[in-house]
Design an enzyme around this catalytic site. Structure first.
Site, PDB file in Angstrom:
ATOM      1  N   LYS A 187       0.802  -1.229   0.000  1.00  0.00           N
ATOM      2  CA  LYS A 187       0.000   0.000   0.000  1.00  0.00           C
ATOM      3  C   LYS A 187       0.839   1.285   0.000  1.00  0.00           C
ATOM      4  O   LYS A 187       0.403   2.304  -0.538  1.00  0.00           O
ATOM      5  CB  LYS A 187      -0.943   0.014   1.209  1.00  0.00           C
ATOM      6  CG  LYS A 187      -2.136  -0.897   1.058  1.00  0.00           C
ATOM      7  CD  LYS A 187      -3.075  -0.750   2.241  1.00  0.00           C
ATOM      8  CE  LYS A 187      -4.444  -1.283   1.893  1.00  0.00           C
ATOM      9  NZ  LYS A 187      -5.448  -0.925   2.882  1.00  0.00           N
ATOM     10  N   ASP A 244     -10.182   3.731   1.655  1.00  0.00           N
ATOM     11  CA  ASP A 244     -10.436   3.060   2.939  1.00  0.00           C
ATOM     12  C   ASP A 244     -11.191   3.963   3.918  1.00  0.00           C
ATOM     13  O   ASP A 244     -12.128   3.525   4.586  1.00  0.00           O
ATOM     14  CB  ASP A 244      -9.121   2.611   3.587  1.00  0.00           C
ATOM     15  CG  ASP A 244      -8.564   1.343   2.956  1.00  0.00           C
ATOM     16  OD1 ASP A 244      -9.335   0.609   2.308  1.00  0.00           O
ATOM     17  OD2 ASP A 244      -7.356   1.091   3.105  1.00  0.00           O
TER      18      ASP A 244
HETATM   19  P1  NAP Z   1      -1.173  -3.356  11.314  1.00  0.00           P
HETATM   20  O1  NAP Z   1      -0.741  -2.155  10.553  1.00  0.00           O
HETATM   21  O2  NAP Z   1      -0.293  -4.556  11.379  1.00  0.00           O
HETATM   22  O3  NAP Z   1      -1.500  -2.876  12.829  1.00  0.00           O
HETATM   23  C1  NAP Z   1      -1.830  -3.820  13.818  1.00  0.00           C
HETATM   24  C2  NAP Z   1      -2.276  -3.096  15.072  1.00  0.00           C
HETATM   25  O4  NAP Z   1      -2.686  -4.088  16.040  1.00  0.00           O
HETATM   26  C3  NAP Z   1      -1.160  -2.263  15.734  1.00  0.00           C
HETATM   27  O5  NAP Z   1      -1.718  -1.112  16.333  1.00  0.00           O
HETATM   28  C4  NAP Z   1      -0.639  -3.247  16.792  1.00  0.00           C
HETATM   29  O6  NAP Z   1      -0.019  -2.623  17.894  1.00  0.00           O
HETATM   30  C5  NAP Z   1      -1.931  -3.886  17.251  1.00  0.00           C
HETATM   31  N1  NAP Z   1      -1.669  -5.153  17.911  1.00  0.00           N
HETATM   32  C6  NAP Z   1      -1.121  -6.281  17.397  1.00  0.00           C
HETATM   33  N2  NAP Z   1      -1.005  -7.231  18.351  1.00  0.00           N
HETATM   34  C7  NAP Z   1      -1.471  -6.685  19.501  1.00  0.00           C
HETATM   35  C8  NAP Z   1      -1.598  -7.155  20.844  1.00  0.00           C
HETATM   36  N3  NAP Z   1      -1.236  -8.395  21.200  1.00  0.00           N
HETATM   37  N4  NAP Z   1      -2.117  -6.319  21.777  1.00  0.00           N
HETATM   38  C9  NAP Z   1      -2.497  -5.066  21.441  1.00  0.00           C
HETATM   39  N5  NAP Z   1      -2.387  -4.550  20.200  1.00  0.00           N
HETATM   40  C10 NAP Z   1      -1.879  -5.354  19.242  1.00  0.00           C
HETATM   41  O7  NAP Z   1      -2.574  -3.916  10.772  1.00  0.00           O
HETATM   42  P2  NAP Z   1      -3.745  -3.063  10.071  1.00  0.00           P
HETATM   43  O8  NAP Z   1      -3.560  -3.098   8.613  1.00  0.00           O
HETATM   44  O9  NAP Z   1      -3.855  -1.771  10.767  1.00  0.00           O
HETATM   45  O10 NAP Z   1      -5.012  -3.999  10.386  1.00  0.00           O
HETATM   46  C11 NAP Z   1      -5.576  -4.064  11.687  1.00  0.00           C
HETATM   47  C12 NAP Z   1      -6.912  -4.794  11.620  1.00  0.00           C
HETATM   48  O11 NAP Z   1      -7.811  -4.061  10.797  1.00  0.00           O
HETATM   49  C13 NAP Z   1      -6.813  -6.195  11.016  1.00  0.00           C
HETATM   50  O12 NAP Z   1      -7.639  -7.067  11.741  1.00  0.00           O
HETATM   51  C14 NAP Z   1      -7.356  -6.005   9.610  1.00  0.00           C
HETATM   52  O13 NAP Z   1      -7.981  -7.175   9.115  1.00  0.00           O
HETATM   53  C15 NAP Z   1      -8.382  -4.908   9.828  1.00  0.00           C
HETATM   54  N6  NAP Z   1      -8.636  -4.120   8.599  1.00  0.00           N
HETATM   55  C16 NAP Z   1      -9.904  -4.074   8.123  1.00  0.00           C
HETATM   56  C17 NAP Z   1     -10.193  -3.327   6.991  1.00  0.00           C
HETATM   57  C18 NAP Z   1     -11.600  -3.280   6.482  1.00  0.00           C
HETATM   58  O14 NAP Z   1     -11.822  -2.915   5.320  1.00  0.00           O
HETATM   59  N7  NAP Z   1     -12.572  -3.603   7.294  1.00  0.00           N
HETATM   60  C19 NAP Z   1      -9.177  -2.619   6.334  1.00  0.00           C
HETATM   61  C20 NAP Z   1      -7.871  -2.672   6.864  1.00  0.00           C
HETATM   62  C21 NAP Z   1      -7.617  -3.446   7.995  1.00  0.00           C
HETATM   63  P3  NAP Z   1       1.590  -2.431  17.913  1.00  0.00           P
HETATM   64  O15 NAP Z   1       1.856  -1.163  17.159  1.00  0.00           O
HETATM   65  O16 NAP Z   1       1.911  -2.334  19.354  1.00  0.00           O
HETATM   66  O17 NAP Z   1       2.190  -3.637  17.258  1.00  0.00           O
END
Ligand code: NAP
Length: 279
Positions: free
Chosen positions: A70, A107
């Site tokens: 992205k 998004d």
């Molecule tokens: P990302 O960039 O990898 O970010 C992951 C986030 O989760 C970070 O803030 C991370 O915190 C936190 N996290 C991971 N493990 C954790 C734990 N054990 N305890 C507390 N916090 C934790 O992922 P992303 O792209 O933002 O995606 C996040 C979620 O959104 C996913 O489930 C994804 O499927 C969903 N999503 C949905 C859509 C949609 O269209 N509905 C679009 C995009 C994403 P740290 O910084 O501390 O690691």
């Protein structure tokens, strides 16, 4: 045989096999009786530049871009929409008639629309909003909340420095709160937003105590697998309105489909059924 042009689009990422986007776009292609196909484009990092250059030669109208491309894909764009620039990432590419690549990020649009679909009288400035997480989804969701008028966002991330970096970039509407204070940060809020992956299929559930959360607060989760995360189930049981991540996914797809296929598609119960059948 119809002389209607056959239109190709797809989703480029790695891995992409789990993507629900083909189900969404191919459902619309069939619904609107168009000639075309939306395919998976598994492209590894080192091949991204060549793959993007190939879109025009292969006759693609464009594609979605997902993890891990992205941010990197922006470099190959000939033009970026201002919102994509602001978000520092793209999720949609539209190939122009002259072969130029235009980059968009839908998004945030998808997220806000999903909230408005669930609660038509929703206002971003109705009160404080607590956002958990500071990854890619948080970036799009927090920016779109600010663009929509939110002025009090409590941003909370396990790794505080990432929340601080976002707050620094996004300005005074965002205040960082320590991860250890997330339960107390639910007091007096109008909205709780989970953008972490906690509660997603295969991940542990989000550790949070909702005692201080007002019953009037809207609770939204970016996750759509499962459709109801433990957070949303708990919030719904105590009387809060909840919104899952599927609406965000479906709504971000609408402007992309319009740009490639020339029809602004509807989100129908049949589409929801087609997606539900994939879980
Ligand atoms: P990302 O960039 O990898 O970010 C992951 C986030 O989760 C970070 O803030 C991370 O915190 C936190 N996290 C991971 N493990 C954790 C734990 N054990 N305890 C507390 N916090 C934790 O992922 P992303 O792209 O933002 O995606 C996040 C979620 O959104 C996913 O489930 C994804 O499927 C969903 N999503 C949905 C859509 C949609 O269209 N509905 C679009 C995009 C994403 P740290 O910084 O501390 O690691």
């Amino acid at each position: 045989m119809s002389d209607q042009k056959f239109i190709l689009a797809g989703v480029m990422g790695h891995p992409v096999a789990h993507s629900r986007s083909p189900v969404i776009h191919n459902h619309w292609i069939a619904q609107y009786k168009l000639r075309g196909s939306y395919v998976l484009l598994p492209v590894e990092g080192g091949n991204l530049g060549d793959a993007l250059k190939g879109l025009k030669a292969l006759g693609f109208a464009g594609c979605n871009v997902t993890i891990p491309h992205k941010v990197e894909a922006m470099k190959a764009m000939d033009w970026l929409h201002p919102v994509a620039k602001q978000m520092g990432a793209i999720n949609t590419i539209v190939v122009q008639p002259d072969g130029a690549l235009h980059g968009f990020n839908n998004d945030g649009f998808g997220y806000i629309q999903s909230i408005k679909d669930a609660k038509p009288d929703w206002q971003a400035n109705a009160g404080p909003i607590t956002v958990l997480g500071a990854g890619g989804a948080a970036r799009a969701m927090v920016l779109s909340l600010i663009n929509e008028g939110a002025t009090q966002i409590r941003l909370i991330n396990r790794t505080k420095s990432k929340a601080e970096a976002l707050a620094h970039e996004f300005g005074s509407a965002v205040k960082v709160v320590d991860w250890s204070e997330r339960n107390q940060a639910l007091a007096n809020i109008a909205m709780l937003v989970n953008t972490t992956n906690q509660g997603m299929h295969g991940q542990p559930e989000l550790e949070i105590d909702l005692t201080d959360l007002p019953k009037s607060a809207l609770v939204s989760d970016a996750i759509y697998i499962p459709l109801e995360t433990p957070l949303l189930a708990q919030a719904r049981t105590r009387g809060n309105t909840t919104v899952n991540g599927l609406g965000m996914l479906l709504n971000q797809a609408r402007p992309a489909f319009n740009a490639w296929f020339g029809v602004l598609p509807e989100i129908t119960p049949e589409l929801h059924k087609a997606i539900a059948a994939t879980f």
